[in-house]
Structures are given as structure tokens and as C-alpha cells.
Design a protein around this motif. Structure first.
Motif, short mmCIF file in Angstrom:
data_model
loop_
_atom_site.label_atom_id
_atom_site.label_comp_id
_atom_site.label_asym_id
_atom_site.label_seq_id
_atom_site.Cartn_x
_atom_site.Cartn_y
_atom_site.Cartn_z
N GLU A 1 27.03 -31.64 50.88
CA GLU A 1 28.07 -30.89 51.59
C GLU A 1 28.10 -29.42 51.19
OE1 GLU A 1 31.76 -32.80 50.78
OE2 GLU A 1 31.34 -34.56 52.04
N GLN A 2 27.32 -29.04 50.17
CA GLN A 2 27.36 -27.68 49.63
C GLN A 2 26.40 -26.76 50.38
OE1 GLN A 2 29.83 -27.44 47.33
NE2 GLN A 2 29.99 -29.65 47.74
N GLN A 3 26.79 -25.50 50.52
CA GLN A 3 25.95 -24.51 51.19
C GLN A 3 24.75 -24.14 50.30
OE1 GLN A 3 26.12 -23.47 54.23
NE2 GLN A 3 28.06 -24.52 54.70
N PRO A 4 23.54 -24.06 50.87
CA PRO A 4 22.34 -23.76 50.08
C PRO A 4 22.43 -22.43 49.33
CG PRO A 4 21.74 -24.52 52.27
CD PRO A 4 23.22 -24.32 52.28
N ALA A 5 23.14 -21.46 49.89
CA ALA A 5 23.22 -20.15 49.25
C ALA A 5 23.78 -20.22 47.83
CB ALA A 5 24.09 -19.21 50.10
N LEU A 6 24.59 -21.24 47.56
CA LEU A 6 25.15 -21.41 46.22
C LEU A 6 24.06 -21.62 45.19
CD1 LEU A 6 28.10 -23.87 47.06
CD2 LEU A 6 28.31 -21.46 46.41
N PHE A 7 22.92 -22.16 45.62
CA PHE A 7 21.84 -22.52 44.70
C PHE A 7 20.62 -21.61 44.82
CE2 PHE A 7 23.99 -26.38 46.30
CZ PHE A 7 24.67 -26.74 45.14
N LEU A 8 20.38 -21.07 46.01
CA LEU A 8 19.16 -20.29 46.25
C LEU A 8 19.13 -18.98 45.47
CD1 LEU A 8 18.75 -20.83 50.11
CD2 LEU A 8 17.21 -21.67 48.30
N ASN A 9 20.28 -18.46 45.11
CA ASN A 9 20.34 -17.17 44.41
C ASN A 9 20.29 -17.31 42.90
OD1 ASN A 9 20.56 -15.75 46.86
ND2 ASN A 9 22.76 -16.13 46.93
N ASN A 10 20.12 -18.53 42.41
CA ASN A 10 20.06 -18.75 40.96
C ASN A 10 18.85 -19.62 40.66
OD1 ASN A 10 20.40 -19.72 38.29
ND2 ASN A 10 22.62 -19.48 38.42
N PRO A 11 17.84 -19.09 39.97
CA PRO A 11 16.60 -19.85 39.72
C PRO A 11 16.86 -21.21 39.08
CG PRO A 11 16.28 -17.56 39.11
CD PRO A 11 17.75 -17.71 39.43
N ALA A 12 17.82 -21.28 38.15
CA ALA A 12 18.08 -22.54 37.46
C ALA A 12 18.64 -23.61 38.39
CB ALA A 12 19.05 -22.31 36.30
N LEU A 13 19.22 -23.20 39.52
CA LEU A 13 19.84 -24.15 40.45
C LEU A 13 18.95 -24.45 41.66
CD1 LEU A 13 23.52 -22.81 40.48
CD2 LEU A 13 22.54 -24.64 39.08
N LEU A 14 17.77 -23.86 41.71
CA LEU A 14 16.88 -24.08 42.86
C LEU A 14 16.57 -25.55 43.13
CD1 LEU A 14 14.38 -21.08 42.56
CD2 LEU A 14 16.00 -21.52 44.42
N PRO A 15 16.35 -26.38 42.10
CA PRO A 15 16.08 -27.79 42.39
C PRO A 15 17.19 -28.48 43.18
CG PRO A 15 15.44 -27.27 40.14
CD PRO A 15 16.17 -26.07 40.66
N LEU A 16 18.44 -28.10 42.92
CA LEU A 16 19.58 -28.69 43.64
C LEU A 16 19.63 -28.22 45.09
CD1 LEU A 16 22.36 -28.41 40.91
CD2 LEU A 16 21.30 -30.52 41.74
#
Length: 253
Positions: free
Chosen positions: A105-120
């Protein structure tokens, strides 16, 4: 006290034992004097059930650290099971609250801008999953540090496997980069150890009809290299005493 007449009465021990449990992630937030407890779930099924587990974790953390505990359960794989939409444990005497986050349910932008969160990001909300996977791969390619790039690629492959087929993942993520990841190598090593342990136990059962549980326990903690050495050694070991001697020697090295 109960207002009913019990049919059977049993006196229980007053000493309550606590079985050890392991949380996924527990972080002390020093500035707020709080603990952030994070649990990752692929499936909503759990024993004990997730709401009760969160209550159990919270009580234990508060007992040990004596501060407030913030709890978040992160559900990775999309499902309509009611557990993923539950944020409390409730019974006749207790109500306990925690937060549930559904990655899909989360927007991809929350993760795409942080390398550590890219897998999510591979599991985030999207109308075009393959396009999102391509975006993640592009972001990984921009990471300048080789080791960091390898490890994030390895983690991305693992989580992306919850949504995509392996061949699709390999279209976007280079296999050579992922295989150099320490996380990827650790998983391969664990799989290799499980196979070596399975074969060792099978050979031991075949060679010796009954073995003391203490010997089996010693075998189970051997490294993958020593398990493989044991498999070869078993062709020349015919007595339990020889097996014990072999274990003694390996443990001393």
C-alpha cells in the motif's frame, strides 16, 4: 471470585518460566528514550498469533529496559487476511496496540530515494510491477560503492522474489553482482550446510543404529567444511568411539 462452581481444580506452579524469543529488530531511540521494535512478516500465520506476540515482546522489552516501546509489524507479501489489518491484541482483561504497515500500500517514492530501502521498493504500490523493478535496478546501478551495491542487489533479489519470478528478476539485476553480495553468499552457505548436515545425519543413522543425542548435538554445530569432512571420514569410521575421537580432534582445531 469467579461466580461459578469449578468442576476440576488444579494447583499450578507459582514459578513462571519464560521461553526465549528473538525479535527481528530492536532499536533504542536515545533522544526520545524509547525503543523501536520492528517485525517483518511474509505470511500472516504465526504461532503464537502476531497480536499476542507483539504483546509478549512489549512486556519483555519494558521489563528489561524500563522505557516506552513503539512497535511496527511490516507485512511484505500482499494478502487480504484480516491479521494484516489488525493493530491490537485484545482479551477480557488486556488491550495492547501496535502499528501494521502493508508494504503493497506504500508509495514507491518512500523507498526509491534511500539506497538502504531499495529492496522494499520492489514490493511497493504500483500498476506496473516490472517498471518498478526496472526503476529499482537503475537506482542500484548508481550506487558508487561496490560492496554496498552488491549487498543491496542481493537483498533486492531476495525480497523481489516475493512478487516476481526468478527469470524476470534476472532481466533487471545482474547475476554476477548479486552473487558477490555477502548476504547472497551467506544464504548459499546456509543452504550448503543444511544439505551437508542432512547427509551427515543420514550416514550416521545408517552406520550406527543408535547414537547418543549429545553426539548428534555436536555434529549439528559443525561448520559446513567440517560436515563435509565428516561425510568423507564416515567411510572409514566403524565404531562410535572413533566418531567421538574424530569430533574431539575437530573441535580442538
Amino acid at each position: 471470585m469467579l461466580g461459578v462452581e469449578p468442576q476440576d481444580i488444579e494447583v499450578l506452579k507459582t514459578e513462571l518460566t519464560l521461553e526465549p524469543i528473538r525479535a527481528d529488530s530492536v532499536i533504542f531511540l536515545q533522544t526520545a528514550n524509547e525503543i523501536l521494535h520492528i517485525e517483518f512478516q511474509t505470511l500472516p500465520q504465526s504461532t503464537p498469533a502476531i497480536p499476542f506476540r507483539m504483546l509478549d515482546y512489549s512486556v519483555r522489552l519494558k521489563r528489561q529496559y524500563k522505557c516506552d516501546v513503539i512497535q511496527v509489524v511490516i507485512f511484505l507479501q500482499e494478502t487480504t487476511n484480516e491479521v494484516v489489518f489488525t493493530e491490537e491484541y485484545r482479551d477480557n482483561t488486556t488491550t495492547h496496540h501496535y502499528r501494521a504497515v502493508r508494504i503493497w500500500e506504500q508509495q514507491p517514492a518512500l523507498f526509491l530515494n534511500n539506497p538502504a530501502l531499495l529492496p522494499l521498493a520492489t514490493l511497493a504500490r504500483t500498476d506496473s510491477p516490472q517498471s518498478l523493478l526496472g526503476q529499482v535496478a537503475e537506482q542500484i546501478a548508481t550506487i558508487s560503492d561496490r560492496e554496498e551495491r552488491q549487498n543491496i542487489a542481493g537483498c533486492t533479489e531476495i525480497l523481489a522474489g516475493l512478487r516476481f519470478q526468478k527469470d524476470i528478476i534476472r532481466q533487471f539485476l545482474r547475476e554476477d553482482i548479486m552473487q558477490e553480495s555477502v548476504i547472497y553468499q551467506d544464504i548459499l552457505q546456509q543452504g550448503r550446510k543444511q544439505e551437508a548436515l542432512k547427509m551427515s545425519i543420514s550416514l550416521l543413522n545408517y552406520r550406527f543404529s543408535e547414537l547418543d543425542s549429545s553426539i548428534i548435538a555436536r555434529v549439528q554445530v559443525l561448520s559446513v567444511e567440517k560436515l563435509e569432512a565428516l561425510i568423507k571420514a564416515l567411510f572409514n569410521i566403524s565404531e562410535v568411539s572413533d566418531l567421538v575421537a574424530w569430533l574431539d580432534e575437530e573441535e580442538s582445531n
